[in-house]
Design a protein around this motif. Sequence first.
Motif, short mmCIF file in Angstrom:
data_model
loop_
_atom_site.label_atom_id
_atom_site.label_comp_id
_atom_site.label_asym_id
_atom_site.label_seq_id
_atom_site.Cartn_x
_atom_site.Cartn_y
_atom_site.Cartn_z
N ASN A 110 -6.89 -54.17 21.06
CA ASN A 110 -8.13 -53.94 20.30
C ASN A 110 -8.79 -52.62 20.66
O ASN A 110 -9.85 -52.29 20.14
CB ASN A 110 -9.12 -55.09 20.51
CG ASN A 110 -9.50 -55.30 21.97
OD1 ASN A 110 -9.40 -54.39 22.79
ND2 ASN A 110 -9.94 -56.51 22.31
N GLU A 111 -8.15 -51.85 21.55
CA GLU A 111 -8.63 -50.52 21.88
C GLU A 111 -7.47 -49.53 21.76
O GLU A 111 -6.34 -49.84 22.16
CB GLU A 111 -9.15 -50.47 23.33
CG GLU A 111 -10.37 -51.32 23.57
CD GLU A 111 -10.72 -51.40 25.06
OE1 GLU A 111 -11.88 -51.70 25.37
OE2 GLU A 111 -9.82 -51.17 25.90
N LEU A 157 -13.06 -48.72 20.43
CA LEU A 157 -12.22 -49.70 19.75
C LEU A 157 -11.23 -48.98 18.84
O LEU A 157 -11.44 -47.83 18.46
CB LEU A 157 -13.08 -50.66 18.95
CG LEU A 157 -14.09 -51.50 19.74
CD1 LEU A 157 -14.92 -52.36 18.79
CD2 LEU A 157 -13.40 -52.35 20.79
N SER A 182 -12.19 -46.87 15.43
CA SER A 182 -13.64 -46.89 15.36
C SER A 182 -14.14 -45.78 14.43
O SER A 182 -13.44 -44.81 14.16
CB SER A 182 -14.25 -46.71 16.75
OG SER A 182 -14.09 -45.37 17.20
N THR A 194 -18.92 -49.83 20.61
CA THR A 194 -17.89 -49.83 19.56
C THR A 194 -17.02 -48.57 19.58
O THR A 194 -16.00 -48.52 18.88
CB THR A 194 -18.53 -49.95 18.17
OG1 THR A 194 -19.23 -48.72 17.85
CG2 THR A 194 -19.50 -51.11 18.10
#
Length: 450
Positions: A331-332, A254, A257, A251
């Motif tokens: 998404n990153e 991401l 995060s 995770t």
Amino acid sequence: MQTHKTLAFMAALLLLASCKKFVEIPGPENQVIAGQVFVTDSKATSAVTGIYGFMINAAPAYSNFLTTVYAGISSDEMSRFNPSLIFQEFINNKITPANAQVRNLWTGLYKQIYYANACIEGIEKSTSLTPATATQLTAECRFIRSLCYMYLVNMFGDAPLLLTTDYQVNALAPRTAEETIWQQVIADLTLAKNKLPEQYSTGEKLRPNKWAAAALLARAYLYNRQWSLAEQEAAAVINSGMFTPLQAPQTVFLKNSKEAIWQLAPRTGVLQETSNLRPAGTSPQIFLTPQQLAAFEPNDQRRQRWVDSITTQSVKYYYPAKYRNTTATVNEYYMVLRMAEQVLIRAEALAQQNKLTEAIADLNTIRTRAALPPLPATLTQQQILDAVEQERRVELFAEWGHRWFDLKRTGRINTVMNAIKPAWQPTAALFPLPQDDVLTNSNLTQNPGY
């Protein structure tokens, strides 16, 4: 210096680099002059946040894959499959001053320093910005400038310290001693830490806040062996509670995060870091060295989650896979500062002050996240410092040149590099200054060995 032109040029580039991901306001229309940029809070904010867009979306730039790749292959961390001459020079630590990527690293840093200086000057001259906006934007620019100079001194050593946009001054600026540059870095970060808000300015972690400045300040103090101050700043970030506890390795990278302290957002879902580290078709591009792979302990979750492999011509190559997205979906985000580094900074600073129990506790926080057994409480100071180096190596690999810089700042570079590169020369610890800049600036001297 050739990289520093005019404020109008800066404004135009910032317009091109601006991205709505960074701020929920429209950027200035068309090509505007500096006086118009800093008339309103929204336009001034767009100019400053445009620098972040330039940092991640401009190609090439030191602040995307360049630093990670070229510092990584200069060390014992990574190598290149079928390297071109440019790559081979870094791998062999025999870089020529005409190397195009050396110039890209140097130029990318000075462009961003110029943009930060231009914004600082524009804000100072403005009479229409609200005080709160002017204060925050100036602090953000000082933060950006300090980050750039931190990488300049680590890659090139002494470098011109440019605090103005005056081309006549900058074009013939001599090199400034590393110690003086570090003093400016610490001054900039101290101001930024005191002026930036604790919370993020938007709903995402895309603009630095107080804790980002404190995190970078902790690193600056660590690199300057100011152990108690490094401990103090890292502890402040850790104790803020905003980035802990550490989450599962998969995770970490991401967007937004828990561990992220500051990130950069790409225009598309595929980061340049991903494009340049992952295989190209059926062949690897960048792969981890046997020395780096051997550094991982059995069952280390970081090896399992952050490393992938590809087999080419019956040979298996392992490559960094901290970023995995290959689709248009974002998404990153690109990680610049994260909590694990702060825990490791504090552990090292504690160990250097002989606070061994506390240092071991921090190291075990990192190891527990990686599903590794805790270190025993009986370790000596030197054993703890060795453990810090080990954890930094497997935690921060393929991130922003940490391994290359760690070897230099701890005085271990000659020992490590001599063991794997018989032709190693100590002067290779610094990259050469670009040939064009040395030729056009009569006051700019080349690094020894080039």
